[in-house]
Structures are given as C-alpha cells and as structure tokens.
Enzyme design. Structure first.
Site, mmCIF file in Angstrom:
data_model
loop_
_atom_site.group_PDB
_atom_site.id
_atom_site.type_symbol
_atom_site.label_atom_id
_atom_site.label_comp_id
_atom_site.label_asym_id
_atom_site.label_seq_id
_atom_site.Cartn_x
_atom_site.Cartn_y
_atom_site.Cartn_z
ATOM 1 N N HIS A 275 3.684 18.252 2.381
ATOM 2 C CA HIS A 275 3.963 17.546 3.536
ATOM 3 C C HIS A 275 4.768 18.422 4.380
ATOM 4 O O HIS A 275 4.534 18.655 5.668
ATOM 5 C CB HIS A 275 4.865 16.424 3.131
ATOM 6 C CG HIS A 275 4.285 15.289 2.271
ATOM 7 N ND1 HIS A 275 2.961 14.850 2.554
ATOM 8 C CD2 HIS A 275 4.941 14.272 1.455
ATOM 9 C CE1 HIS A 275 2.715 14.166 1.471
ATOM 10 N NE2 HIS A 275 3.454 13.694 0.957
ATOM 11 N N ASP B 126 6.366 18.229 -5.094
ATOM 12 C CA ASP B 126 5.875 17.046 -4.564
ATOM 13 C C ASP B 126 6.060 16.969 -3.222
ATOM 14 O O ASP B 126 4.978 16.406 -2.764
ATOM 15 C CB ASP B 126 6.758 16.038 -5.130
ATOM 16 C CG ASP B 126 6.557 14.628 -4.866
ATOM 17 O OD1 ASP B 126 5.226 14.528 -5.081
ATOM 18 O OD2 ASP B 126 7.191 13.838 -4.799
ATOM 19 N N LYS C 138 -0.156 9.964 10.068
ATOM 20 C CA LYS C 138 0.829 9.384 10.636
ATOM 21 C C LYS C 138 0.914 9.582 12.099
ATOM 22 O O LYS C 138 0.605 10.641 12.632
ATOM 23 C CB LYS C 138 1.966 9.609 10.049
ATOM 24 C CG LYS C 138 2.477 9.194 8.862
ATOM 25 C CD LYS C 138 3.811 9.471 8.473
ATOM 26 C CE LYS C 138 4.003 9.014 6.949
ATOM 27 N NZ LYS C 138 4.229 7.502 6.900
ATOM 28 N N LYS D 24 -3.109 14.189 -3.720
ATOM 29 C CA LYS D 24 -2.215 15.402 -4.140
ATOM 30 C C LYS D 24 -1.545 14.952 -5.368
ATOM 31 O O LYS D 24 -1.557 13.716 -5.711
ATOM 32 C CB LYS D 24 -1.171 15.687 -3.082
ATOM 33 C CG LYS D 24 -0.085 14.649 -3.050
ATOM 34 C CD LYS D 24 1.015 15.052 -2.081
ATOM 35 C CE LYS D 24 2.402 14.221 -2.098
ATOM 36 N NZ LYS D 24 3.133 14.263 -3.468
ATOM 37 N N LYS E 66 15.618 12.953 -2.873
ATOM 38 C CA LYS E 66 15.746 11.551 -3.578
ATOM 39 C C LYS E 66 17.192 11.124 -3.617
ATOM 40 O O LYS E 66 18.167 11.936 -3.732
ATOM 41 C CB LYS E 66 15.164 11.359 -4.678
ATOM 42 C CG LYS E 66 13.377 11.455 -4.492
ATOM 43 C CD LYS E 66 12.763 11.071 -5.704
ATOM 44 C CE LYS E 66 11.276 11.247 -5.727
ATOM 45 N NZ LYS E 66 10.734 10.190 -4.455
ATOM 46 N N GLU F 60 14.576 10.723 1.138
ATOM 47 C CA GLU F 60 14.266 9.316 0.635
ATOM 48 C C GLU F 60 15.716 8.652 0.175
ATOM 49 O O GLU F 60 16.418 9.315 -0.424
ATOM 50 C CB GLU F 60 13.379 9.569 -0.376
ATOM 51 C CG GLU F 60 12.067 9.910 0.102
ATOM 52 C CD GLU F 60 11.048 10.005 -1.142
ATOM 53 O OE1 GLU F 60 10.197 9.103 -1.362
ATOM 54 O OE2 GLU F 60 11.056 11.035 -1.695
ATOM 55 N N ARG G 295 -10.110 1.693 -16.636
ATOM 56 C CA ARG G 295 -10.498 0.998 -18.192
ATOM 57 C C ARG G 295 -9.531 -0.277 -18.402
ATOM 58 O O ARG G 295 -8.510 -0.391 -18.952
ATOM 59 C CB ARG G 295 -9.628 1.921 -19.100
ATOM 60 C CG ARG G 295 -9.958 2.216 -20.359
ATOM 61 C CD ARG G 295 -9.294 3.289 -21.028
ATOM 62 N NE ARG G 295 -9.654 3.283 -22.647
ATOM 63 C CZ ARG G 295 -9.309 4.417 -23.585
ATOM 64 N NH1 ARG G 295 -8.611 5.413 -22.851
ATOM 65 N NH2 ARG G 295 -9.694 4.283 -24.651
#
Length: 514
Positions: free
Chosen positions: A267, A262, A209, A175, A365, A243, A68
């Site tokens: 994963h 998540d 990976k 995902k 995180k 992370e 858009r």
C-alpha cells in the site's frame, strides 16, 4: 427463465462521454476460491451485487463458489444474500438479486481434490452453454498465498486455465505477494507459468480508491500544483496508514508477517510511487507502470537503518472508551512474539525532482484514530516580513490528500487573524468528496473487479513493481531480524513508540497528528 432486465444506473467508474472503453462487462463469470473467508463476505460479494445493481454486469453473469463445505448451491446463495444485505452500498432490489442469483453455482472440494476441479470444469462449461458466459472466466484466489501454486496447477490440469480461442481466462491474486523478494519471484514464476502476464491481476485495493486516483487528477490536471510538486518547494512527505483496531482474529496470518510486510511493502510504497512519479505519456497501463517503476527503482535506503527506521508493538490501553489488550495477549499470538504492529521508515528518492526530500512512511495498529493520508509539507517561506510574535502560531504549508475515511484534500496555509494587530495563524481549505459530488463513490473492489472483467489493467501492479518493493523492504527486515532485545511497546490508543518520534526529531521534524 430469462434474466430480469436491469436498468443501467449512471456509471461512476468512468465518464460516460468517454466512448473508447465501454464500461459494461461483456459475457463472463467469476470463480471464487475462498468464498468462506472474511474478505469474500465483507467486500467481494457486496461489490459484485453493487456492480449488477448499477447495470455494469451482463445479464448472464455467473458466480461459482469453491470451498471445502458441504453446501448446495442454495446454501451458497443464502451466504451471498446475507453478505449483500450486510455490505452492499447500493439499495437492495429484488429483481436485481433474482437475476444475479440465477447464475450462482457451488462446487465443494479441497484444493488437492482432482475430482472437485473436474466437476468445476464441468460446471463452467455448463454455464457457457446455458448462461452465455462465452468461455470468459476470472478465477479469484482469495486464499492464503501458500495455496496459489496448487490451485494454479489444478486449473491448468483440469483445462480451466485455457478456454476457447475467442475467450479469455484471468486470475486475480490477493496480497501478500510473497514474504520477501525470493518468495515473490518464485510465486510469480508459478502463476505466470500457467497464465500469461497480461492475464494476471494482482489486487491492491488501495489503488481502487477514488482518492488515490484523484491524486493523479490533482497533480496533472491543475497547473497550480505541479509547478511546486518538487524539491524546490517541498520539505518532506509523510505517508500514513493508521488503524485504530487490533489484529482481531487474524493472528494466524499476521503473527510473523508484521506491519511492514502487511502494509508498507504494498500500500504505502504504491502511494509513494504515485506521489513521486513523473507525468506519464498516457494513463494506459504500460505508461503508468513505467513511471511507477522508475520511482521505485530510484528509492534509496539511509545508510544507518537503526536511526532511520522504527518499529513497535501495541500494549494494553484505552481505545476510546474501551480498554483493550496488548498484542501479546491477543488470542493466537505466540508468547514472546517479536512481530511489529507499528513500523516507520525514512526513504529517499534519488532523482532530480526529489533529491534531498525525505519520504516518511508509517503504519500501525491500535493508533489514535483510523486515517490514511499523504501529506506534502512545504518549506518555510525564505523571508517573513513580520515580527516574531506575529507568526508564533504559523506552521508549514501543506497539501494533505485524505485517502480514508473522510476522502478529500486539505490545503494548510497562513492567514491573518481578524483584529487590529498583525497575527498570522494556520488555517485550512477543505475539499470533501461527500460534499462536492452527488454521486456516491464506488467501493474500491467494485472498480477493481470491473476492471478485471474488462481486461483494463492500469490499477494493477505487475510483478516488476512487486519485486522492486521487496528490494526496498528486504534490507530493513534483515536489519530488524538482527536486532537484539524486545520491541518498544506503545499503549493502545496512542500514536506509536517513542522511537518513531526520535526518528523524526533527528531530522528536525515531527509527525503530523491528523
């Protein structure tokens, strides 16, 4: 103007001696929805250029952007150019870029705009006629899952979902695949109502990976590992994705989703399946998927989810030399949010190979460092013919598969310290991809995009795997939703909440700190 000839570089994505599957894509193109997003700019566009630079895309390859935005095709080309310059892993070559850019097109419009999709169908047909794409197109839905159904319906209405009888049409889905089992089943019903199951490619970039794929080579190509890859020798398995960053500007997506949905659902459960599965008959897609599905079907949750799970939320603290805010202070996060940024869970695999071996999965995180690894920790030797002081610094043997960032494998074992006395201490033997091979490891999205264009599906989970994963996670999410009170806080830069350490100590174990 005819496309410039691109000299094929050595293909690191498959051994050139394998003649069964040519690894250069035939005539084709990609239509990308979500071209303005972060993923498209950072990963997808550079990956497409790198494939072209390696000589793995056809001369007439085409890329159509749909968004858009009031852009012309030249504007879109400038966006791709900047993304390639910033993120490509191979050198920028002007002749490759010019050849690739000749196939760029841009169609402005929203997902509910029938006229825009009719124009998209016209552009795709024009590319078939003038670029020789042969009716072969992949539709990359790099968009929020709430729009999957609408876009698939538009592709069907406009005739884009089906092409000539001798061509293919495929859809690529990022995902998350739903937010629970029911939504995943509904999403699958919508997508596979438009595209055949074999034409639906669900992207989990971790499966692309090199180190994840090397896990299969490590297990099944070496006689020294497979005999000890079982309950007789392994004490427990830790699978970690840590992370050191916060949520950045992703509050709109992340808040309400959380770490478990998540990362663990996709994963980490995929890594568990690859670690625990039996040897497949072959690495063809149906054989590989069958073994992974057996493992996921065998996963059992502990009876007491309160003591076998942990979650938390990062608070303000220091990330290295930088002082950072807590999750609740991040822009866009709702006041009082109970979304977890850290999640850990113990799972058991109820089969003959793994009975009694706990699998500990954790993700978070703002942790101590960025690292993803699979650690198989061995039982202690049944008898140590040394006095106690000789083995004070001896821990448990371990095989550690480092998925990122320093890809490789580490073996931890005991060795004698030089000197006149007998003292045994942990040492490591290390294999690193960057040191062992001169070839650069391709980025995960390179491998996965090329596999889509070739119709090669082993690295893509089918809906059965997705639904089995949600069956594992849903009871945990339900348990957490019923808990009263706030989340445990952990300072940024640490390794998670105290409750996660208690989870391990209850079993007489402790987390690795890479």
């Amino acid at each position: 103007m005819s496309p410039a000839r691109v000299t094929p570089q050595r293909n690191p994505l498959r051994d050139e001696r394998d003649k069964r599957l040519p690894r250069i894509a035939g005539p084709c193109g990609i239509v990308m929805f979500g071209v303005t997003g972060d993923l498209a700019r950072r990963k997808l566009m550079p990956a497409i250029y790198d494939l072209a630079n390696r000589g793995l895309l056809p001369p007439g390859f085409s890329l159509v952007g749909f968004a858009r935005r009031d852009w012309a095709t030249q504007d879109f080309g400038d966006i791709v150019h900047d993304a390639v310059k910033a993120g490509a892993r191979t050198p920028f070559r002007e002749e490759v870029w010019k050849s690739l850019a000749e196939g760029f097109r841009f169609v402005p419009g929203s997902f509910d705009d029938d006229a825009a999709f009719d124009e998209l169908a016209r552009v795709v047909k024009e590319l078939d006629e003038h670029r020789g794409t042969g009716g072969n197109h992949a539709f990359y839905l790099s968009i929020p899952p709430g729009f999957f159904g609408l876009v698939c319906e538009q592709l069907q209405r406009s005739g884009l979902a089906g092409g000539p009888s001798d061509s293919w049409r495929r859809v690529i889905i990022e995902k998350p695949f739903g937010h629970d089992l029911a939504s995943a089943q509904e999403l699958n019903k919508i997508v596979e109502g438009v595209f055949p199951a074999d034409s639906v490619f669900r992207i989990d970039h971790y499966l692309g990976k090199e180190t994840v794929q090397n896990l299969l080579a490590l297990r099944f190509a070496n006689s020294m590992f497979e005999p000890v890859w079982n309950r007789n020798y392994i004490d427990h398995v830790q699978i970690t994705m840590a992370e050191d960053i916060g949520i950045g500007g992703r509050a709109g997506y992340y808040d309400g989703i959380g770490a478990a949905r998540d990362v663990i659902q996709n994963h980490l459960l995929q890594l568990l399946a690859l670690t625990a599965m039996e040897e497949p008959v072959s690495f063809e897609a149906h054989h590989l998927r069958a073994e992974k599905e057996k493992v996921l079907s065998s996963v059992r949750l502990p009876k007491d989810l309160g003591s076998a799970t942990a979650r938390g939320q990062y608070a303000e603290g220091w990330q290295g030399a930088e002082q950072v805010v807590g999750y609740l202070q991040e822009e866009g996060v709702k006041a009082g949010s109970t979304t977890e940024t850290y999640a850990a869970v113990r799972l058991d695999v109820a089969n003959a190979r793994w009975a009694g071996v706990p699998f500990y999965l954790r993700t978070g995180k703002r942790l101590g460092k960025r690292v993803t690894e699979i650690a198989l920790v061995f039982k202690t030797a049944p008898h140590l013919p040394f006095n106690d002081t000789a083995t004070e610094e001896l821990g448990q043997n371990a095989i550690v598969i480092r998925v990122q960032p320093d890809e490789g494998v580490t073996l931890r074992f005991g060795a004698k310290v030089p000197g006149a006395t007998m003292e045994v201490r942990d040492v490591t033997m290390d294999f690193g991809y960057g040191r062992a091979f001169t070839e650069t490891s391709p980025e995960a999205y390179e491998r996965l995009i090329l596999d889509v264009l070739l119709g090669d599906p082993p690295l893509f989970p089918r809906h059965e795997e997705v639904e089995l994963s949600w069956q594992i996670l849903d009871p945990i999410e339900k348990h957490w939703a019923g808990m009263k009170g706030g989340l445990d806080q952990y300072p940024a830069g640490t390794w998670g909440p105290a409750e996660a350490d208690k989870l391990m100590r209850r079993d007489g174990r402790e987390w690795r700190f890479p």
